[in-house]
Design a protein around this motif. Sequence first.
Motif, PDB file in Angstrom:
ATOM      1  N   PRO A  30       0.807  -1.227   0.000  1.00 44.12           N
ATOM      2  CA  PRO A  30       0.000   0.000   0.000  1.00 44.12           C
ATOM      3  C   PRO A  30       0.836   1.272   0.000  1.00 44.12           C
ATOM      4  N   VAL A  31       1.950   1.286   0.745  1.00 42.31           N
ATOM      5  CA  VAL A  31       2.768   2.493   0.799  1.00 42.31           C
ATOM      6  C   VAL A  31       3.366   2.801  -0.566  1.00 42.31           C
ATOM      7  N   ASP A  32       3.873   1.778  -1.251  1.00 46.48           N
ATOM      8  CA  ASP A  32       4.452   2.006  -2.575  1.00 46.48           C
ATOM      9  C   ASP A  32       3.393   2.434  -3.577  1.00 46.48           C
ATOM     10  N   ARG A  33       2.227   1.800  -3.502  1.00 46.11           N
ATOM     11  CA  ARG A  33       1.160   2.188  -4.394  1.00 46.11           C
ATOM     12  C   ARG A  33       0.671   3.600  -4.085  1.00 46.11           C
ATOM     13  N   GLY A  34       0.603   3.925  -2.817  1.00 48.13           N
ATOM     14  CA  GLY A  34       0.206   5.272  -2.427  1.00 48.13           C
ATOM     15  C   GLY A  34       1.189   6.315  -2.910  1.00 48.13           C
ATOM     16  N   ARG A  35       2.485   5.981  -2.878  1.00 41.05           N
ATOM     17  CA  ARG A  35       3.514   6.900  -3.372  1.00 41.05           C
ATOM     18  C   ARG A  35       3.274   7.220  -4.853  1.00 41.05           C
ATOM     19  N   TYR A  36       2.965   6.206  -5.616  1.00 42.16           N
ATOM     20  CA  TYR A  36       2.710   6.396  -7.042  1.00 42.16           C
ATOM     21  C   TYR A  36       1.451   7.240  -7.248  1.00 42.16           C
ATOM     22  N   LEU A  37       0.416   6.973  -6.484  1.00 40.98           N
ATOM     23  CA  LEU A  37      -0.827   7.726  -6.612  1.00 40.98           C
ATOM     24  C   LEU A  37      -0.644   9.184  -6.218  1.00 40.98           C
ATOM     25  N   VAL A  38       0.128   9.435  -5.180  1.00 39.79           N
ATOM     26  CA  VAL A  38       0.408  10.810  -4.765  1.00 39.79           C
ATOM     27  C   VAL A  38       1.192  11.539  -5.850  1.00 39.79           C
ATOM     28  N   THR A  39       2.100  10.827  -6.507  1.00 40.33           N
ATOM     29  CA  THR A  39       2.826  11.422  -7.623  1.00 40.33           C
ATOM     30  C   THR A  39       1.878  11.730  -8.776  1.00 40.33           C
ATOM     31  N   ALA A  40       0.991  10.802  -9.093  1.00 43.56           N
ATOM     32  CA  ALA A  40       0.021  11.028 -10.168  1.00 43.56           C
ATOM     33  C   ALA A  40      -0.890  12.199  -9.851  1.00 43.56           C
ATOM     34  N   GLY A  41      -1.179  12.401  -8.579  1.00 44.67           N
ATOM     35  CA  GLY A  41      -2.018  13.511  -8.157  1.00 44.67           C
ATOM     36  C   GLY A  41      -1.279  14.825  -8.018  1.00 44.67           C
ATOM     37  N   ASN A  42       0.057  14.807  -8.187  1.00 44.64           N
ATOM     38  CA  ASN A  42       0.886  16.014  -8.110  1.00 44.64           C
ATOM     39  C   ASN A  42       0.706  16.743  -6.783  1.00 44.64           C
ATOM     40  N   CYS A  43       0.562  15.978  -5.708  1.00 46.62           N
ATOM     41  CA  CYS A  43       0.305  16.572  -4.395  1.00 46.62           C
ATOM     42  C   CYS A  43       1.466  17.429  -3.903  1.00 46.62           C
ATOM     43  N   ALA A  44       2.698  17.024  -4.228  1.00 39.24           N
ATOM     44  CA  ALA A  44       3.855  17.754  -3.724  1.00 39.24           C
ATOM     45  C   ALA A  44       3.896  19.185  -4.232  1.00 39.24           C
ATOM     46  N   SER A  45       3.438  19.416  -5.461  1.00 36.96           N
ATOM     47  CA  SER A  45       3.501  20.765  -6.013  1.00 36.96           C
ATOM     48  C   SER A  45       2.642  21.745  -5.234  1.00 36.96           C
ATOM     49  N   CYS A  46       1.522  21.295  -4.730  1.00 37.24           N
ATOM     50  CA  CYS A  46       0.626  22.181  -3.994  1.00 37.24           C
ATOM     51  C   CYS A  46       0.969  22.256  -2.513  1.00 37.24           C
ATOM     52  N   HIS A  47       1.577  21.218  -1.979  1.00 32.18           N
ATOM     53  CA  HIS A  47       1.794  21.162  -0.526  1.00 32.18           C
ATOM     54  C   HIS A  47       3.256  21.325  -0.132  1.00 32.18           C
ATOM     55  N   THR A  48       4.114  21.714  -1.068  1.00 32.50           N
ATOM     56  CA  THR A  48       5.526  21.948  -0.742  1.00 32.50           C
ATOM     57  C   THR A  48       5.920  23.320  -1.251  1.00 32.50           C
ATOM     58  N   ALA A  49       6.190  24.234  -0.346  1.00 32.44           N
ATOM     59  CA  ALA A  49       6.571  25.590  -0.724  1.00 32.44           C
ATOM     60  C   ALA A  49       8.024  25.613  -1.192  1.00 32.44           C
ATOM     61  N   ALA A  50       8.358  26.574  -2.020  1.00 35.96           N
ATOM     62  CA  ALA A  50       9.735  26.735  -2.480  1.00 35.96           C
ATOM     63  C   ALA A  50      10.652  26.943  -1.276  1.00 35.96           C
ATOM     64  N   GLY A  51      11.638  26.068  -1.124  1.00 34.07           N
ATOM     65  CA  GLY A  51      12.550  26.150   0.007  1.00 34.07           C
ATOM     66  C   GLY A  51      11.993  25.569   1.287  1.00 34.07           C
ATOM     67  N   GLY A  52      10.765  25.066   1.252  1.00 33.54           N
ATOM     68  CA  GLY A  52      10.156  24.504   2.449  1.00 33.54           C
ATOM     69  C   GLY A  52      10.298  22.997   2.515  1.00 33.54           C
ATOM     70  N   ALA A  53       9.823  22.418   3.600  1.00 29.65           N
ATOM     71  CA  ALA A  53       9.905  20.973   3.803  1.00 29.65           C
ATOM     72  C   ALA A  53       8.838  20.261   2.985  1.00 29.65           C
ATOM     73  N   PHE A  54       9.150  19.032   2.625  1.00 24.03           N
ATOM     74  CA  PHE A  54       8.278  18.221   1.787  1.00 24.03           C
ATOM     75  C   PHE A  54       6.904  18.036   2.435  1.00 24.03           C
ATOM     76  N   MET A  55       5.865  18.448   1.738  1.00 23.83           N
ATOM     77  CA  MET A  55       4.458  18.293   2.115  1.00 23.83           C
ATOM     78  C   MET A  55       4.061  19.126   3.332  1.00 23.83           C
ATOM     79  N   ALA A  56       4.877  20.113   3.701  1.00 23.91           N
ATOM     80  CA  ALA A  56       4.593  20.910   4.900  1.00 23.91           C
ATOM     81  C   ALA A  56       3.706  22.110   4.619  1.00 23.91           C
ATOM     82  N   GLY A  57       3.221  22.264   3.397  1.00 20.74           N
ATOM     83  CA  GLY A  57       2.266  23.312   3.073  1.00 20.74           C
ATOM     84  C   GLY A  57       2.888  24.692   2.979  1.00 20.74           C
ATOM     85  N   GLY A  58       2.008  25.700   2.951  1.00 23.53           N
ATOM     86  CA  GLY A  58       2.449  27.088   2.898  1.00 23.53           C
ATOM     87  C   GLY A  58       2.535  27.674   1.505  1.00 23.53           C
ATOM     88  N   VAL A  59       2.088  26.941   0.480  1.00 29.58           N
ATOM     89  CA  VAL A  59       2.077  27.479  -0.879  1.00 29.58           C
ATOM     90  C   VAL A  59       0.908  28.442  -1.015  1.00 29.58           C
TER      91      VAL A  59
END
Length: 413
Positions: A30-59
Amino acid sequence: MSHCCFRLFLLPVFFLFAAGASATAGDDKPVDRGRYLVTAGNCASCHTAAGGAFMAGGVAFETPFGTLYSTNITPDPTTGIGNWNEDDFRAAMRHGVRPDGEHLYPAFPYTAYTRLTDDDLAAVWAYLREVPPVQSLPPENGLVFPFDQRPLLAAWKLLYLESGPYEPVPTRSAAWNRGAYLVEALGHCSACHSPRNRLGAEQAELRHAGGEYLDRIPGGGFRPWFAPNLTAHPRGLALWRHEDLTAYLATGRNDFLEAFGPMNEVIMNSTRYLNPADIDAMATYLKALPAAGSASVTTEPPGEELLGRGRSLYNLHCGTCHLPSGEGDPEMAPRLNRGSLVVQAENPASLVNVILYGPEIAGADPERQWFKPMEAYRYLLDDAEVAAVATYIRNAWDNAAGTVAPAQVARQR
């Protein structure tokens, strides 16, 4: 109440490795499949600010209703989702509701994520629980009244939210259904590529017919951009073959153009990591969308004087790389003749942005790079000159996309 495609910067490369985007959709864990799904959903782009921590928000999301900031979705218990359980997560994704019962703004695209299957939601949850927790509290939203009142979203949802997982269409192929799931649920492509009404909801009858939204320009600041028509419209994906679309999604480049602007992060952080079968499925679905949008150019055709002025400016500033024929060159510059969705778009905002500020190229395919990056003409050409050259490009050769007015250029400055 707008959508999630509002940034121009790219995430640092280590974020992508942190996301582990090499997983495939068929992984059993499930974790590996979830990783792929999160990538397909482009979640990191919205939840990772420039220079910020991964998935920590603030965009920051600039919308017609004010400024919104993405949330921290790491498992930190005080500033993230560490105290959530799987039911809380499912309620947020499926119904846009927080554990405290408050409504989430649809800048978080739960209107699309609601279509994820229960198994995929469980896999995404499993992966997010494994993301390193980060204590980081995003800034407060800056929405204007009455849009800062979350209870009003209950009425909005009654009008515009259709919750529930995607139901495959039995008369369609497996590839088409998989593509529909990726485009409509995970990829939430309509969030940027559809026009919206005054309440920020997508206009269903014009779904994927192109949409204007605010995003960053090179050097900072927000300006309007226009996401092109993805339907079989003569100025949309009817201009591309199936293989043109798969090449673009996989590498950010095809025979017509290379990704730039807001599409950079979609390519760099998401689609280039998808397996070939999924990219092919997305293209299969998109190429099957019926034409939507205006059947003809709504502006008056340009006169000979305006075209002549635009031709002179084009030959002086653009013709060396894009060629006088507009056909471009594989080493110098992309094609501007019939085939560019940006050139053909009913709204010239993105084309004007490229002329004013220059394109920030994604560079997902290091084997194919332009010999010389395009310069910005913001300080070289005035509004009337930019309007003239943009009008010429949109109406020269095989193009027929209407006139650009100086006022439209001034708006983009």
